[in-house]
Design a protein around this motif. Structure first.
Motif, PDB file in Angstrom:
ATOM      1  N   PHE A 178       0.900  -1.139   0.169  1.00 11.15           N
ATOM      2  CA  PHE A 178      -0.093  -0.176  -0.043  1.00 11.15           C
ATOM      3  C   PHE A 178       0.795   1.555   0.129  1.00 11.15           C
ATOM      4  O   PHE A 178       2.028   1.150   0.350  1.00 11.15           O
ATOM      5  CB  PHE A 178      -0.761  -0.133   1.128  1.00 11.15           C
ATOM      6  N   THR A 179       0.322   2.432  -0.140  1.00 16.52           N
ATOM      7  CA  THR A 179       1.052   3.517  -0.211  1.00 16.52           C
ATOM      8  C   THR A 179       0.239   4.566   0.588  1.00 16.52           C
ATOM      9  O   THR A 179      -0.730   4.455   1.301  1.00 16.52           O
ATOM     10  CB  THR A 179       0.686   4.303  -1.728  1.00 16.52           C
ATOM     11  N   ALA A 180       1.100   5.663   1.087  1.00 20.76           N
ATOM     12  CA  ALA A 180       0.784   6.714   1.955  1.00 20.76           C
ATOM     13  C   ALA A 180      -0.509   7.484   1.269  1.00 20.76           C
ATOM     14  O   ALA A 180      -1.302   7.756   2.030  1.00 20.76           O
ATOM     15  CB  ALA A 180       1.768   7.707   2.158  1.00 20.76           C
ATOM     16  N   GLU A 181      -0.586   7.338  -0.272  1.00 21.49           N
ATOM     17  CA  GLU A 181      -1.808   8.032  -0.999  1.00 21.49           C
ATOM     18  C   GLU A 181      -2.919   7.383  -0.548  1.00 21.49           C
ATOM     19  O   GLU A 181      -4.089   7.748  -0.477  1.00 21.49           O
ATOM     20  CB  GLU A 181      -1.371   8.189  -2.167  1.00 21.49           C
ATOM     21  N   GLN A 182      -2.826   5.945  -0.606  1.00 12.89           N
ATOM     22  CA  GLN A 182      -3.862   5.101  -0.348  1.00 12.89           C
ATOM     23  C   GLN A 182      -4.564   5.299   0.859  1.00 12.89           C
ATOM     24  O   GLN A 182      -6.014   5.326   1.444  1.00 12.89           O
ATOM     25  CB  GLN A 182      -3.592   3.646  -0.683  1.00 12.89           C
ATOM     26  N   PHE A 183      -3.498   5.291   2.132  1.00 12.30           N
ATOM     27  CA  PHE A 183      -3.906   5.863   3.272  1.00 12.30           C
ATOM     28  C   PHE A 183      -4.676   6.935   3.552  1.00 12.30           C
ATOM     29  O   PHE A 183      -5.701   7.034   4.394  1.00 12.30           O
ATOM     30  CB  PHE A 183      -2.809   5.613   4.300  1.00 12.30           C
ATOM     31  N   ASP A 184      -4.180   7.933   2.958  1.00 11.13           N
ATOM     32  CA  ASP A 184      -4.954   9.143   2.954  1.00 11.13           C
ATOM     33  C   ASP A 184      -6.061   9.158   2.422  1.00 11.13           C
ATOM     34  O   ASP A 184      -7.238   9.664   3.147  1.00 11.13           O
ATOM     35  CB  ASP A 184      -3.957  10.296   2.205  1.00 11.13           C
ATOM     36  N   GLU A 185      -6.366   8.572   1.369  1.00 12.65           N
ATOM     37  CA  GLU A 185      -7.565   8.331   0.656  1.00 12.65           C
ATOM     38  C   GLU A 185      -8.664   7.783   1.586  1.00 12.65           C
ATOM     39  O   GLU A 185      -9.720   8.094   1.833  1.00 12.65           O
ATOM     40  CB  GLU A 185      -7.613   7.706  -0.711  1.00 12.65           C
ATOM     41  N   VAL A 186      -8.206   6.775   2.118  1.00 16.10           N
ATOM     42  CA  VAL A 186      -9.029   5.881   3.137  1.00 16.10           C
ATOM     43  C   VAL A 186      -9.461   6.266   4.336  1.00 16.10           C
ATOM     44  O   VAL A 186     -10.564   6.342   4.939  1.00 16.10           O
ATOM     45  CB  VAL A 186      -8.735   4.371   2.889  1.00 16.10           C
ATOM     46  N   PHE A 187      -8.436   6.944   5.050  1.00 19.16           N
ATOM     47  CA  PHE A 187      -8.255   7.450   6.307  1.00 19.16           C
ATOM     48  C   PHE A 187      -8.777   8.693   6.711  1.00 19.16           C
ATOM     49  O   PHE A 187      -9.241   8.879   7.770  1.00 19.16           O
ATOM     50  CB  PHE A 187      -6.975   7.037   7.271  1.00 19.16           C
ATOM     51  N   SER A 188      -8.735   9.506   5.720  1.00 23.59           N
ATOM     52  CA  SER A 188      -9.086  11.101   5.773  1.00 23.59           C
ATOM     53  C   SER A 188     -10.760  11.157   6.177  1.00 23.59           C
ATOM     54  O   SER A 188     -10.789  11.924   7.206  1.00 23.59           O
ATOM     55  CB  SER A 188      -8.788  11.623   4.423  1.00 23.59           C
ATOM     56  N   PRO A 189     -11.350  10.653   5.635  1.00 23.79           N
ATOM     57  CA  PRO A 189     -12.922  10.719   6.033  1.00 23.79           C
ATOM     58  C   PRO A 189     -13.020  10.154   7.443  1.00 23.79           C
ATOM     59  O   PRO A 189     -14.040  10.286   8.231  1.00 23.79           O
ATOM     60  CB  PRO A 189     -13.859   9.622   5.019  1.00 23.79           C
ATOM     61  N   ILE A 190     -12.240   9.008   8.051  1.00 22.17           N
ATOM     62  CA  ILE A 190     -12.426   8.380   9.168  1.00 22.17           C
ATOM     63  C   ILE A 190     -11.554   9.263  10.244  1.00 22.17           C
ATOM     64  O   ILE A 190     -12.435   9.409  11.208  1.00 22.17           O
ATOM     65  CB  ILE A 190     -11.805   7.017   8.902  1.00 22.17           C
ATOM     66  N   LEU A 191     -10.482   9.742  10.115  1.00 20.06           N
ATOM     67  CA  LEU A 191      -9.568  10.418  11.127  1.00 20.06           C
ATOM     68  C   LEU A 191      -9.651  11.782  10.821  1.00 20.06           C
ATOM     69  O   LEU A 191      -9.158  12.451  11.696  1.00 20.06           O
ATOM     70  CB  LEU A 191      -8.365   9.844  10.791  1.00 20.06           C
ATOM     71  N   GLY A 192     -10.172  12.361   9.777  1.00 23.82           N
ATOM     72  CA  GLY A 192     -10.199  13.898   9.628  1.00 23.82           C
ATOM     73  C   GLY A 192      -9.023  14.608   9.228  1.00 23.82           C
ATOM     74  O   GLY A 192      -8.090  13.960   9.038  1.00 23.82           O
TER      75      GLY A 192
END
Length: 120
Positions: A106-120
């Motif tokens: 996985f990439t940091a970009e994928q984490f950003d896309e997935v977790f932004s809505p969850i973690l703000g």
């Protein structure tokens, strides 16, 4: 927020932690579980806001942890970061209440896309 990272590989837990930081989520309280049974116990004791779990772990699989939590009425945000990905796995995860399914590598970009809505 408190994030529980459950993976039987210590190195993979470190990689998930590093990738969360690279994606900009470095201000969170991170706790780790080394197997499924420990993850299930820590979900109760640590009260995380998010659980990031591997699928295949000793003692209890990630999907079993998710099902156990949901059966107990625990609606913590829960999802998978795993190396295996079949349609059956995705379907089981979704029907059990998983919020996301990220495939390794996985990439940091994928984490950003997935977790932004969850973690703000």
């Amino acid at each position: 927020m408190k994030i529980l990272i459950a993976d039987d590989s210590r190195v993979m837990r470190q990689i998930v932690t590093r990738t969360l930081r690279q994606a900009g989520f470095d201000g969170h309280d991170l706790v780790e579980a080394a197997d499924g049974a420990q993850a299930a116990a820590m979900a109760d004791s640590e009260k995380p806001d998010l659980i990031i779990s591997d699928w295949n772990m000793p003692e209890m699989t990630g999907i079993d942890v998710l099902r156990k939590l949901r059966a107990a009425g625990n609606n913590v945000k829960f999802g998978f970061v795993t190396s295996e990905c079949t349609d059956e796995m995705k379907s089981a995860a979704e029907s059990a209440g998983s919020a996301f399914f990220i495939v390794k590598p996985f990439t940091a970009e994928q984490f950003d896309e997935v977790f932004s809505p969850i973690l703000g």
